[in-house]
Scaffold this active site. Sequence first.
Site, PDB file in Angstrom:
ATOM      1  N   ASP A 281       0.857  -1.173   0.000  1.00 26.27           N
ATOM      2  CA  ASP A 281       0.000   0.000   0.000  1.00 26.27           C
ATOM      3  C   ASP A 281       0.909   1.244   0.000  1.00 26.27           C
ATOM      4  OD1 ASP A 281      -2.132   1.688  -0.080  1.00 26.27           O
ATOM      5  OD2 ASP A 281      -3.227   0.773   1.565  1.00 26.27           O
TER       6      ASP A 281
HETATM    7  C1  NOJ Z   1      -3.922   4.032  -0.029  1.00 25.13           C
HETATM    8  C2  NOJ Z   1      -5.121   3.148   0.106  1.00 25.13           C
HETATM    9  O1  NOJ Z   1      -5.086   2.452   1.330  1.00 25.13           O
HETATM   10  C3  NOJ Z   1      -5.258   2.152  -1.030  1.00 25.13           C
HETATM   11  O2  NOJ Z   1      -6.455   1.460  -0.886  1.00 25.13           O
HETATM   12  C4  NOJ Z   1      -5.172   2.858  -2.340  1.00 25.13           C
HETATM   13  O3  NOJ Z   1      -5.357   1.940  -3.391  1.00 25.13           O
HETATM   14  C5  NOJ Z   1      -3.822   3.544  -2.426  1.00 25.13           C
HETATM   15  N1  NOJ Z   1      -3.718   4.525  -1.367  1.00 25.13           N
HETATM   16  C6  NOJ Z   1      -3.598   4.226  -3.775  1.00 25.13           C
HETATM   17  O4  NOJ Z   1      -4.354   5.353  -3.883  1.00 25.13           O
END
Ligand code: NOJ
Length: 740
Positions: A281
Amino acid sequence: MKRVYFLLAFSAFGWNAYGQKTIDQKVAELLSKMTLEEKVGQMVQYSGFEYATGPQHSNSAAVLEEIKKGKVGSMLNVAGSEETRSFQKLAMQSRLKIPLLFGQDVIHGYRTTFPVNLGQAASWDLGMIEKSERIAATEAAAYGIHWTFAPMVDIARDPRWGRVMEGSGEDTYLGTKIGLARIKGFQGRGLGSLDAVMACAKHFAAYGAAVGGRDYNSVDMSLRQLNETYLPPFKAAAEAGVATFMNSFNDINGIPATANQYIQRDLLKGKWNYKGFVVSDWGSIGEMVPHGYAKDFNEAAERAIQGGSDMDMESRVYMAELPKLVKEGKVDAKLIDDAAGRILTKKFEMGLFDDPYRFSNEKRQKEQTDNQENRKFGREFGAKSIVLLKNQGNILPLSKTTKTVALIGPFGKETVANHGFWSIAFKDDNQRIVSQFDGIKNQLDKNSTLLYAKGCNVDDQDKTQFAEAVETAKKAVVVIMTLGEGHAMSGEAKSRSTIGFTGVQEDLLKEIAKTGKPIILMINAGRPLIFNWAADNIPTIMYTWWLGTEAGNSIADVLFGTVNPGGKLPMSFPRTEGQIPVYYNHYNTGRPAKNNTDRNYVSAYIDLDNDPKYPFGYGLSYTDFKYSDMVLSSASLTGNQALNISVTVSNTGKYDGEEVVQLYIRDLFGKVVRPVKELKGFQKVFIKKGESKKVEFKLTPEDLKFFDDNLNFDWEGGEFDIMIGTNSQNVQTKRISWSK
Ligand code: NOJ
């Protein structure tokens, strides 16, 4: 026969039946030409220059240079045929001309937005959910996007956690089915089709169980609970061929998910034999330093790769550290080959080596910019996601010729708010979104009047607009109030410690109620809210979530009865924050509370009932459904027999309608304690007024399996309650015995 040997010989050397190389062969060949830095480059993902969901290191000029040097494998937040093409051109200047993958958060629609995911889950309509993702994929792919970071298949029992809005609620069975429908929708006819995007099962794992419902927080739970409740949607996604996984920000029992060998290596890439790749993430590799799991970025990179994270989203740690770590012998070069190989495989499957620009197509983008068919579907889907909580005195459906209707509340004329969180493709083109006011106005008879007063803002203490709202209400025959929480108050980093209507909205509702006018309350939210005063005092309540592009039309379709609502809650709605987590499939305890009055030395609160305000699976219709003749094929079964269950559902009311018939079981005794109820099946049936339908289910021992304390997944013989009903509280029960 000869042909068979010929084919076998070919495939043994990595060639396919037509004498072409297989993807495995092509990947191996490419890897053999790549330097270590180029391989690590494939494992690097940067964000474009908008939409950060975490700290950004953006130095755009440097990023562009790195792409040209083959040091970037993927970009997120780069979208549009022109923009993706220009980035891809840079990648084509690199030594080996390896195309970039473009990823984006396509969460509940792209150009056409659909209800927020929790609202979609309330439709319990797997066909529509799949179709909505098919549309989202077609639109996104036409904008040059290869990969969506969805579906989020995190089970969540805590509505304080803002991201409940992105998931399918509290139940593992429902969440698994919905996750599969989404993956099917996104990946369509398969990777490589021009209308398919790679899906991503996230957040692996247990992100939804953050302590206190506070986003990014720790998760501490038994491996049994993890395997039984939180992992099944992920396992099913892996088996269904989801292209990628994303891990999560949280630690699980002290080990950050990003470096969690048990989760990513032993289970996902080991036992489940998953062949896709895992992206971290946003920044989660670097965040292992503040977690206190790695002393610096060097150690974070080492632990992340050992733990099975293939791609680094925006930590900027892999490129800086992995080549060094390999050269020092701390990381096995084979791990790099494996990770880069997994990523390259997807690029081949997407057809990007044949034509890196195949998704960047202006004509397709234009066709999908404002696609009317997609909007039409969005309108239907929005209406199907609405949950009718209360309709005392049958105020709904409303007659279109009602003389004067007042719409009051801060969301009445809002446009963008109707998207909810994650409406990344929209920017400022507000005019495409149907406001609640316009939707209602368009359907009201031309001789009727729709009045409007905002009444208050979403989230402040200003009551100066109350008087005007009260005067407006007094002029109307019926008042529609549109209240809730702000559209960006649920979603990532949007945990709330109190989950009522924000600002002075409840005070406004009380003022309007004093006029004595009949009130229809529409609640806009991305999560279950607590609204006890309204629930106890307002006769008509519908939960409208955030319904997307066509929100106003969907709402009007339900208000005026063109659509009879059939949504059912995918999460239990708590009575107070102190009751959280409240979920239907809890254990019984050794001292179960028998009722809400005897609270002495039983598992209860001395000041609160145990059951939720609205239970899981709850939702009304404009018509009435009666359940009768529940029949089981046997009361006593042995071994691998199947149990057939049927029930007759009759529509005894005045309207045609849809009912979600729910099947639950309870395993009465087990090696480990079992939940008081577990959803094992559901069917959404359409029944005309005055008609009945026989609804059938089948259970096999497979449905009885659970994880015991040694993590064996098996079933035990014994007694079981079989329950069928209209929600998780209101069921008919029959007991059976089933021996092994
Ligand atoms: C953080 C989020 O937790 C995740 O779900 C998302 O896909 C990413 N950022 C990218 O934006």
